[in-house]
Enzyme design. Structure first.
Site, PDB file in Angstrom:
ATOM      1  CE  LYS A 142      38.398  49.853  33.738  1.00 16.63           C
ATOM      2  NZ  LYS A 142      38.081  48.648  32.785  1.00 16.63           N
ATOM      3  CG  ASP A 144      49.043  42.386  26.184  1.00 14.48           C
ATOM      4  OD1 ASP A 144      48.490  43.550  26.210  1.00 14.48           O
ATOM      5  OD2 ASP A 144      49.705  42.070  27.191  1.00 14.48           O
ATOM      6  NE  ARG A 192      33.071  50.639  48.736  1.00 12.59           N
ATOM      7  CZ  ARG A 192      33.266  51.232  49.874  1.00 12.59           C
ATOM      8  NH1 ARG A 192      32.469  51.800  50.653  1.00 12.59           N
ATOM      9  NH2 ARG A 192      34.616  51.294  49.862  1.00 12.59           N
ATOM     10  CB  SER A 244      35.154  51.279  37.336  1.00 11.82           C
ATOM     11  OG  SER A 244      35.212  51.133  38.648  1.00 11.82           O
ATOM     12  CG  ASP A 279      42.603  36.661  29.748  1.00 14.79           C
ATOM     13  OD1 ASP A 279      41.365  36.816  30.345  1.00 14.79           O
ATOM     14  OD2 ASP A 279      43.657  36.813  30.267  1.00 14.79           O
ATOM     15  CB  VAL A 338      35.077  43.328  50.828  1.00 14.73           C
ATOM     16  CG1 VAL A 338      33.701  43.604  50.182  1.00 14.73           C
ATOM     17  CG2 VAL A 338      35.079  42.961  52.401  1.00 14.73           C
ATOM     18  CB  ILE A 397      36.169  44.678  59.667  1.00 12.64           C
ATOM     19  CG1 ILE A 397      35.159  43.633  59.180  1.00 12.64           C
ATOM     20  CG2 ILE A 397      35.217  46.061  59.193  1.00 12.64           C
ATOM     21  CD1 ILE A 397      33.571  43.337  59.807  1.00 12.64           C
ATOM     22  NE  ARG A 448      41.966  47.621  52.407  1.00 12.10           N
ATOM     23  CZ  ARG A 448      41.513  47.019  51.317  1.00 12.10           C
ATOM     24  NH1 ARG A 448      40.531  47.417  50.401  1.00 12.10           N
ATOM     25  NH2 ARG A 448      41.973  45.613  51.203  1.00 12.10           N
ATOM     26  CE1 TYR A 483      40.156  49.373  37.166  1.00 16.74           C
ATOM     27  CE2 TYR A 483      38.765  50.716  38.537  1.00 16.74           C
ATOM     28  CZ  TYR A 483      39.174  49.722  37.590  1.00 16.74           C
ATOM     29  OH  TYR A 483      37.735  48.975  37.434  1.00 16.74           O
TER      30      TYR A 483
HETATM   31  C1  UD1 Z   1      35.992  48.821  44.458  1.00 18.18           C
HETATM   32  C2  UD1 Z   1      36.600  48.295  43.350  1.00 18.18           C
HETATM   33  C3  UD1 Z   1      37.560  49.317  42.679  1.00 18.18           C
HETATM   34  C4  UD1 Z   1      36.760  50.492  42.593  1.00 18.18           C
HETATM   35  C5  UD1 Z   1      35.840  50.838  43.867  1.00 18.18           C
HETATM   36  C6  UD1 Z   1      34.722  51.990  43.514  1.00 18.18           C
HETATM   37  C7  UD1 Z   1      37.300  45.779  43.740  1.00 18.18           C
HETATM   38  C8  UD1 Z   1      38.381  44.843  44.414  1.00 18.18           C
HETATM   39  N1  UD1 Z   1      37.560  47.177  43.994  1.00 18.18           N
HETATM   40  O1  UD1 Z   1      36.587  49.247  45.501  1.00 18.18           O
HETATM   41  O2  UD1 Z   1      38.123  48.753  41.669  1.00 18.18           O
HETATM   42  O3  UD1 Z   1      37.644  51.333  42.327  1.00 18.18           O
HETATM   43  O4  UD1 Z   1      35.069  49.735  43.917  1.00 18.18           O
HETATM   44  O5  UD1 Z   1      34.065  52.447  44.272  1.00 18.18           O
HETATM   45  O6  UD1 Z   1      36.284  45.550  43.382  1.00 18.18           O
HETATM   46  N2  UD1 Z   1      37.222  45.790  53.328  1.00 18.18           N
HETATM   47  C9  UD1 Z   1      37.245  45.118  54.467  1.00 18.18           C
HETATM   48  N3  UD1 Z   1      38.051  44.109  54.678  1.00 18.18           N
HETATM   49  C10 UD1 Z   1      38.793  43.346  53.591  1.00 18.18           C
HETATM   50  C11 UD1 Z   1      38.678  44.192  52.260  1.00 18.18           C
HETATM   51  C12 UD1 Z   1      37.811  45.192  52.172  1.00 18.18           C
HETATM   52  O7  UD1 Z   1      36.786  45.627  55.536  1.00 18.18           O
HETATM   53  O8  UD1 Z   1      39.315  42.331  53.927  1.00 18.18           O
HETATM   54  C13 UD1 Z   1      36.303  47.053  53.277  1.00 18.18           C
HETATM   55  C14 UD1 Z   1      37.084  48.010  52.377  1.00 18.18           C
HETATM   56  O9  UD1 Z   1      37.882  48.772  53.120  1.00 18.18           O
HETATM   57  C15 UD1 Z   1      36.047  49.018  51.623  1.00 18.18           C
HETATM   58  C16 UD1 Z   1      34.917  47.806  51.497  1.00 18.18           C
HETATM   59  O10 UD1 Z   1      35.260  46.510  52.277  1.00 18.18           O
HETATM   60  O11 UD1 Z   1      35.448  49.634  52.743  1.00 18.18           O
HETATM   61  C17 UD1 Z   1      35.060  47.297  50.108  1.00 18.18           C
HETATM   62  O12 UD1 Z   1      36.071  47.014  49.518  1.00 18.18           O
HETATM   63  P1  UD1 Z   1      36.691  46.686  48.208  1.00 18.18           P
HETATM   64  O13 UD1 Z   1      35.798  45.084  47.986  1.00 18.18           O
HETATM   65  O14 UD1 Z   1      37.955  46.586  48.089  1.00 18.18           O
HETATM   66  O15 UD1 Z   1      35.897  47.521  47.150  1.00 18.18           O
HETATM   67  P2  UD1 Z   1      36.115  48.986  46.912  1.00 18.18           P
HETATM   68  O16 UD1 Z   1      37.002  49.634  47.731  1.00 18.18           O
HETATM   69  O17 UD1 Z   1      34.700  49.366  47.098  1.00 18.18           O
END
Ligand code: UD1
Length: 313
Positions: free
Chosen positions: A148, A56, A212, A120, A33, A188, A204, A271, A144
């Site tokens: 993958k 690395d 998800r 992923s 790592d 999240v 949110i 987002r 990204y």
């Molecule tokens: C995740 C992966 C990403 C991958 C994707 C494939 C992580 C960090 N990211 O992204 O590498 O490309 O799956 O689908 O695991 N949210 C909120 N509030 C917050 C943070 C997030 O509402 O503070 C919402 C986001 O807008 C999203 C959901 O929660 O709708 C999940 O977000 P996140 O955990 O970042 O994962 P992904 O976007 O699914």
């Protein structure tokens, strides 16, 4: 069970959970790592039982040296941030594309039997068909995700061309202890847990009805062990999720109940590029790996909450 293995990215969130389980199973574990996003602290409880090297995956000589006596490689090292990959596609390609190619090339020359690659669900992009099945089209939306998919292609090629066994696991949304909540782009669940522990409201994005497939890290670890050992899985890609989904709104409801907090979440615009719906079809993992997710969301969240609650702030 294998005798000796290497975990790249073993000081990270998923990597360190995998290392812990391998140590428990009395496998000799080497960890590589570069500590760019992993922490030595993640390895602290079992540091005395592993062979850690700071290094690395961009450096093939290091990989070749460390793989000299290894049977299985779990390749978890990567730049994991989608936004970071959009900001810096070259760096992403150097670490993820070239890093994976280096791992495969070093494995080929070192007599490694099998490489298990952390891919992923991002490779599916926003194509509308649900649930996501392995034979569906892919459409990476970020460097990204592209990296993958390239890793998967190289993995298959190394089987076809050189007889190296490879298995690619397409992780859905992984959560659990040791997931770092410190970036706005962290997973999240880690962010919501951190907010709940601090008594602060989360944000949110959008209406919160996006959903998800969240899979607990211990189940991901179990699938890695099965992928390392099962016969007739070489050259395949396998979804790794639960087949169930939950919306972001209900996720906060679960977490706030667990934590006993009343905070109403703040709301913000969705987002850019946010995927609306994601859930895995897991029959391939069930058939080829005998994989069954053992942790319900309730149980996984409870265990994860215990970990975040006990962190010192
Ligand atoms: C995740 C992966 C990403 C991958 C994707 C494939 C992580 C960090 N990211 O992204 O590498 O490309 O799956 O689908 O695991 N949210 C909120 N509030 C917050 C943070 C997030 O509402 O503070 C919402 C986001 O807008 C999203 C959901 O929660 O709708 C999940 O977000 P996140 O955990 O970042 O994962 P992904 O976007 O699914």
């Amino acid at each position: 069970m294998m005798k000796k293995c290497l975990v790249t990215g073993g000081a990270g969130f998923i990597g360190s959970n995998l290392v812990e389980r391998l140590v428990d199973a009395s496998v000799q574990v080497k960890v590589l790592d570069n500590l760019s996003s992993g922490f030595l602290q993640n390895l602290e409880p079992f540091r005395g039982y592993i062979d850690f090297k700071e290094g690395d995956v961009r450096d093939i000589a290091t990989l070749q040296e460390i793989m000299s006596d290894v049977e299985v490689v779990f390749h978890q090292a990567a730049l994991v941030s989608v936004p970071q990959s959009i900001e810096d596609p070259i760096e992403t390609a150097m670490v993820n594309d070239l890093g994976t190619l280096n791992v495969l090339e070093a494995a080929r020359h070192s007599g490694v039997r099998r490489v298990v690659f952390a891919s992923s669900c991002a490779v599916y992009g926003d194509l509308p068909q649900l649930p996501k099945k392995e034979e569906m089209d892919t459409k990476p939306l970020s460097p990204y995700a592209a990296s993958k998919l390239h890793g998967e292609t190289y993995a298959r090629l190394y089987g076809d061309l050189y007889g190296l066994e490879t298995v690619c696991l397409r992780y859905f949304n992984v959560y659990g202890p040791r997931q770092d909540p410190s970036s706005p782009y962290s997973g999240v669940i880690s962010i919501f847990m951190d907010k709940a522990a601090r008594g602060a409201p989360p944000i949110i994005y959008g209406d919160g009805e996006q959903y998800r497939d969240f899979v607990y890290v211990v189940d991901v670890v179990q699938a890695n062990l099965l992928a390392a050992q099962r016969e007739n899985v070489s050259g395949v890609v396998i979804n790794l999720g639960t087949g169930k989904s939950v919306s972001v709104n209900s996720l906060w409801k679960h977490i706030s109940e667990l934590a006993g907090v009343q905070d109403e979440p703040k709301r913000a615009n969705s987002r850019p590029g946010d995927i609306r719906q994601s859930v895995a079809e897991i029959s391939r993992a069930q058939e080829l790996l005998d994989f069954e997710p053992r942790y319900s969301l309730e149980e996984g969240l409870r265990l994860t909450w215990e970990w975040y609650r006990s962190r010192s702030y």
